[in-house]
Write an enzyme that holds these catalytic residues in place. Structure first.
Site, PDB file in Angstrom:
ATOM      1  CG  ASP A  24      -2.026   0.878   1.184  1.00  0.00           C
ATOM      2  OD1 ASP A  24      -2.132   1.585   0.103  1.00  0.00           O
ATOM      3  OD2 ASP A  24      -3.047   0.810   2.137  1.00  0.00           O
ATOM      4  CG  ASP A  40      -9.470   1.838   0.242  1.00  0.00           C
ATOM      5  OD1 ASP A  40      -8.950   1.013  -0.348  1.00  0.00           O
ATOM      6  OD2 ASP A  40      -8.777   2.804   0.737  1.00  0.00           O
TER       7      ASP A  40
END
Ligand code: DGJ
Length: 689
Positions: free
Chosen positions: A448, A510
């Site tokens: 990430d 997301d």
């Protein structure tokens, strides 16, 4: 022969199975001749003769068809290569030095007539995709300043109109397709964030305004770079249209020292006469052929803890989730953020990559062992490029972050960026990752990156950061061949061909709401095939949108990619668990077709859309109807990838349909009533005697 040179015309012709590209020497430079339909050498030669335009005045000169646009002479379009020699000269005058053809790879060498600057223009065919990049070399002893160094410039045939398709977005709304006429102007697509960005994507398509999903001529290009980037399109009132693109945003400078060479990333381009769907399928084949390291592997059904537990991960809770996940048929268990240092929220712990002793008293080995005992692979979330101010790492090495003297260090999501351009920082980062992967024999990393670069100095950090990330990933993968990596940057902030070259799948957003995902996944699929698109089934109501949808609809949406589960399985009812297990099994059954097949995007009546996947003789259709205005049924969904004269059987109902019917009237769908209806249909051609 994929690459042919016609010396008498100084012309090169590159041909893939369904496309051709041609260029020629013109003066000292290299000029564009053709991009599009297949051409013979004869036709390319005829095309390469300049057509005098009696109406053109001197004011119309310099709109440029150079393969790499530079300053000097009557060149007024956006430049691909901008230099400043030590004496202030910026104009370039090329002299041709030679070329080399190595199979499908053509390289053309040019050098400045006076100054010690040389470039090599690279062209490499990969099926119907042409990869282009440029090497720039300083052959002198004085530094040369580069203000821009694009990978390539592309020229389109003149058309009455050009229409631009590109992707826009933001966090939780990435990859939304925009399609609008290209203005008579310069249009800039860019990221100045040091990372590809949620907001724009280095991919585009151009057509003449008439192409559709399965018809019409479409030109498309994609830059393989994960840092700042810029693509500048230009169209003049005469219809002349082109674009130049490469790494870095405007206003940066790089110093090319004596003897140094700067190599740009690949800027790939392709063309299809089969519309936007056709061009996407060419991209998908290219990704499988050239970009992915393990294209033939089925992506596992994974479980990810993020939406279930947030930062509150601990051994017993993760083991409970793992047990449920295994019962549902999950093959890979990934523990997300919160397992290390003092990371109990976003304010602390990033940089301290040792398991939190309160949460994991015996380290991560017991959890890894339990996950494996349950028959799953084990993966972890990491964010190696970032550090919280509240971390032991930052307290020990405050100088290790990207910063400028006498300036505030901007924090975004309470974190700063490690200066991976510094060899000792990159080495430290690689060392802890290598140890973590080795010690736990990790199968998977979700890598990430949750912020943009700020206060980078010198400007080269914008390039070097991305290069360092690539370098660490490449090394890790070489040393741990079983390791698979998922690229994530706060969702889809780093979705590009450059990062995909060293990863296996991408987390597109997301936002896991299946209704929003329809648009996000549609945009994502323009360039990327289903197998690289991570997609999770999460809980009701959705954490981002508060919308509730049927489990089946959530599954059918996530099945369009590499299926994952991301809900709190400990709260799912027995009925939901039973239904989920059946849907996971159904996915595994169709997975090879979805992950490795050709994808045909479909549109029906109302809000009905679908994707039809074809892999050899196997057909799978996923269809979604997010809302039903007035309760109207959307009716059949017309397929585009079946053949007339062939009979197809629905493998679940046994019903047969002639290809003509599926193409003409469409596939009847049995949809549940109401909103958020969906279907999965498996078809196979019937052997006819
Ligand atoms: C952003 C990612 O996109 C999420 O999936 C999750 O991993 C969080 N970061 C964790 O901090």
């Amino acid at each position: 022969m994929p690459v042919v040179f016609a010396p008498e015309h100084h012309l090169w012709l590159l041909s893939g199975p369904s496309t051709s590209y041609a260029l020629r020497l013109d003066g000292g430079g290299v000029r564009h001749v053709h991009w599009g339909a297949p051409l013979t050498l004869e036709a390319a030669t005829a095309l390469s003769e300049p057509v005098p335009d009696p109406a053109a005045s001197s004011f119309e000169q310099g709109t440029g068809e150079a393969e790499l646009r530079v300053e000097g002479g009557a060149q007024f379009g956006p430049s691909s290569l901008l230099v400043r020699f030590a004496d202030g000269t910026s104009a370039i005058e090329w002299v041709y030095e030679g070329h080399k053809i190595d199979g499908e790879h053509l390289s053309v060498r040019l050098a400045d007539r006076h100054y010690p600057l040389a470039v090599t223009l690279h062209y490499r065919l990969a099926g119907d995709v042409l990869e282009r990049w440029t090497d720039v070399t300083n052959r002198g002893s004085e530094p040369i300043t580069l203000l821009r160094c694009d990978s390539a410039a592309w020229t389109l045939p003149a058309r009455a109109e050009h229409r631009l398709s590109h992707l826009v977005g933001a966090w939780v709304s990435e990859s939304r397709l925009r399609r609008a006429p290209l203005p008579v102007a310069e249009t800039v697509l860019t990221s100045r964030r040091g990372v590809t960005s949620h907001h724009a994507s280095p991919w585009l398509a151009l057509d003449d305004g008439t192409a559709g999903e399965d018809h019409g001529e479409v030109f498309s290009a994609a830059l393989a770079w994960s840092g700042s980037w810029r693509i500048t399109l230009h169209r003049d009132p005469g219809g002349r249209t082109g674009f130049t693109g490469g790494f870095g945003h405007e206003g940066l400078t790089w110093t090319l020292g004596a003897g140094e060479t700067l190599s740009t990333p690949v800027f790939a381009g392709t063309w299809s006469s089969e519309g936007f769907g056709g061009v996407s399928r060419v991209w998908h084949s290219y990704v499988r052929l050239r970009v992915l390291t393990h294209p033939d592997e089925d992506r596992p059904v994974l479980y990810n803890s993020w939406e279930a537990t947030g930062f509150d991960v601990e051994e017993a809770g993760q083991m409970a989730l793992a047990a449920r996940a295994a019962d549902l048929g999950v093959e890979l268990f990934v523990m997300d953020d919160g397992w290390f240092g003092a990371r109990t929220g976003e304010h602390a712990g990033l940089g301290d990559w040792t398991p939190n002793p309160k949460r994991f008293p015996d380290g991560l080995r017991p959890l890894a062992a339990e996950v494996r005992r349950l028959g799953m692979r084990f993966g972890l979330w990491i964010e190696p490029e970032s550090v919280n101010a509240d971390s032991d790492l930052y307290r020990e090495h405050p100088d290790w972050v990207v910063h400028q003297p006498n300036r505030r260090r901007t924090e975004l999501r309470s974190q700063m960026v490690l200066d991976l351009a510094r060899p000792e920082v990159a080495a430290w980062t690689h060392a802890w990752l290598d140890k973590l992967v080795g010690d736990l024999d990790l199968d998977y990393l979700k890598w990430d990156f949750n912020r943009a670069l700020t206060e980078a100095a010198p400007d080269s950090v914008f390039l070097d950061h991305t290069r360092a990330v690539y370098g660490i990933m490449d090394r890790l993968r070489a040393d741990h061949p079983g390791l698979r990596i998922e690229a994530c940057a706060g969702g889809g902030g780093r979705a590009d061909l450059g990062i995909l070259r060293r990863t296996d799948q991408i987390w597109p957003s997301d936002n896991t709401d299946p209704v929003d995902r329809l648009g996000i996944q549609h945009g994502f699929s323009q360039l990327f095939p289903a197998q690289v698109m991570s997609a999770w089934v999460t809980d009701n109501p959705n954490v981002t949108t508060a919308r509730s949808t049927p489990l089946r609809f959530r599954f059918h949406m996530a099945m369009a990619g590499a299926l994952g589960l991301g809900g709190d399985l400990t709260t799912w009812t027995p009925d939901e668990l039973t239904e989920a297990a059946a849907l996971v099994a159904a996915y595994k059954d169709v997975r090879p077709v979805i992950q490795h097949g050709d994808a045909h995007r479909l549109t029906g009546a109302g809000t009905l859309t679908g994707v039809h996947y074809v892999w050899a003789d196997e057909h799978v259709v996923l269809a979604w109807c997010p809302s039903r205005a007035y309760g109207h049924d959307p009716g059949p969904l017309r397929l585009t990838a079946v053949k007339p004269g062939v009979l197809y059987r629905d493998l679940d109902s046994g019903t047969t349909y002639p290809g003509e019917v599926l193409l003409g009237r469409g596939l009847p769908l049995t949809l549940p009533s109401g909103d958020h209806a969906s279907a999965l249909v498996r078809l196979s051609p019937v052997e006819q005697s």
